[in-house]
Design an enzyme around this catalytic site. Structure first.
Site, short mmCIF file in Angstrom:
data_model
loop_
_atom_site.label_atom_id
_atom_site.label_comp_id
_atom_site.label_asym_id
_atom_site.label_seq_id
_atom_site.Cartn_x
_atom_site.Cartn_y
_atom_site.Cartn_z
N ARG A 1 -1.97 -5.83 -8.61
CA ARG A 1 -0.72 -6.56 -8.37
C ARG A 1 -0.57 -7.71 -9.35
NH1 ARG A 1 -2.89 -7.63 -2.48
NH2 ARG A 1 -4.74 -7.48 -3.78
N LYS B 1 -16.22 -7.94 4.54
CA LYS B 1 -14.97 -8.55 4.99
C LYS B 1 -14.92 -8.51 6.51
CE LYS B 1 -11.50 -7.73 1.37
NZ LYS B 1 -10.27 -6.98 1.05
N SER C 1 -2.70 -7.95 2.58
CA SER C 1 -2.99 -7.88 4.02
C SER C 1 -3.42 -9.26 4.53
CB SER C 1 -4.10 -6.87 4.29
OG SER C 1 -3.74 -5.61 3.83
N HIS D 1 0.85 -1.20 0.00
CA HIS D 1 0.00 0.00 0.00
C HIS D 1 0.89 1.26 0.00
CE1 HIS D 1 -3.03 -2.70 2.29
NE2 HIS D 1 -3.66 -2.38 1.17
#
Ligand code: ADP
Length: 169
Positions: free
Chosen positions: A100, A51, A138, A27
């Site tokens: 990514r 989430k 994460s 990040h």
């Protein structure tokens, strides 16, 4: 690199929304890249009902604020509304997201399309992190930290300490 908004009177503001549960070097890499393109970057720490988060919203906010303090162009805020509405209220017309690996793309494409449908004047911009952070997420960090392993190569000290505390018996 020259900023296309350099001569305009309005400061260029970009919003970087996400869960940041917790913030990682991936990040941060993206945020640093964004500060070269925009006058201000607002990191919008989102409530995400879909989430289950490890850190609550206040903890995520504080960790982001702590590790991003040296970056003067960066502000961190909680976002409790639709991201496009949050952006509009801050007169920002750019939403930043990171891509990514190719598997990110489907979800990000759908999100960008939906946000455009909701507010066509707001553009989504994708940035790619340094290769060394392309495998970082994460979720993976939390999985590793939960086993008691050191994650300090993936996240700033404040975050690895917070993870250690969270997962210690
Ligand atoms: P969200 O729940 O909104 O996906 P995340 O905090 O997981 O929140 O991610 C926020 C944004 O940051 C997403 O666009 C994601 O693709 C991007 N991101 C997450 N990890 C990295 C990383 N290692 N490098 C670059 N971008 C990343």
């Amino acid at each position: 690199m020259t900023n296309p908004n350099e001569n305009s009177k309005m400061a260029s503001v970009a919003i970087y929304p996400g869960s940041f549960d917790p913030i990682t070097y991936g990040h941060i890499d993206l945020i640093e890249r964004a500060t070269k393109l925009f006058d201000q970057v607002i990191v919008a720490v989102a409530h995400n009902k879909n989430k289950l988060s490890c850190f609550n919203i206040e903890e995520r906010l504080q960790l982001c604020q702590q590790v991003l303090r040296p970056l003067q162009q960066v502000k961190v805020e909680i976002c409790s509304q639709l991201t496009v509405e949050f952006a509009q209220q801050r007169q920002a017309n750019i939403l930043l997201r990171g891509v990514r690996v190719s598997t990110d793309f489907d979800f990000e494409f759908q999100l960008a399309g939906m946000n455009r449908q909701l507010m066509p004047e707001i553009e989504t911009l994708f940035l790619v992190p340094s290769e060394k952070y392309c495998y970082l997420s994460s979720s993976l960090i939390k999985e590793i930290a939960a086993t008691g392993k050191d994650v300090s190569q993936f996240v700033p000290n404040a975050v690895s300490q917070a993870l250690h505390k969270k997962f210690s018996p």
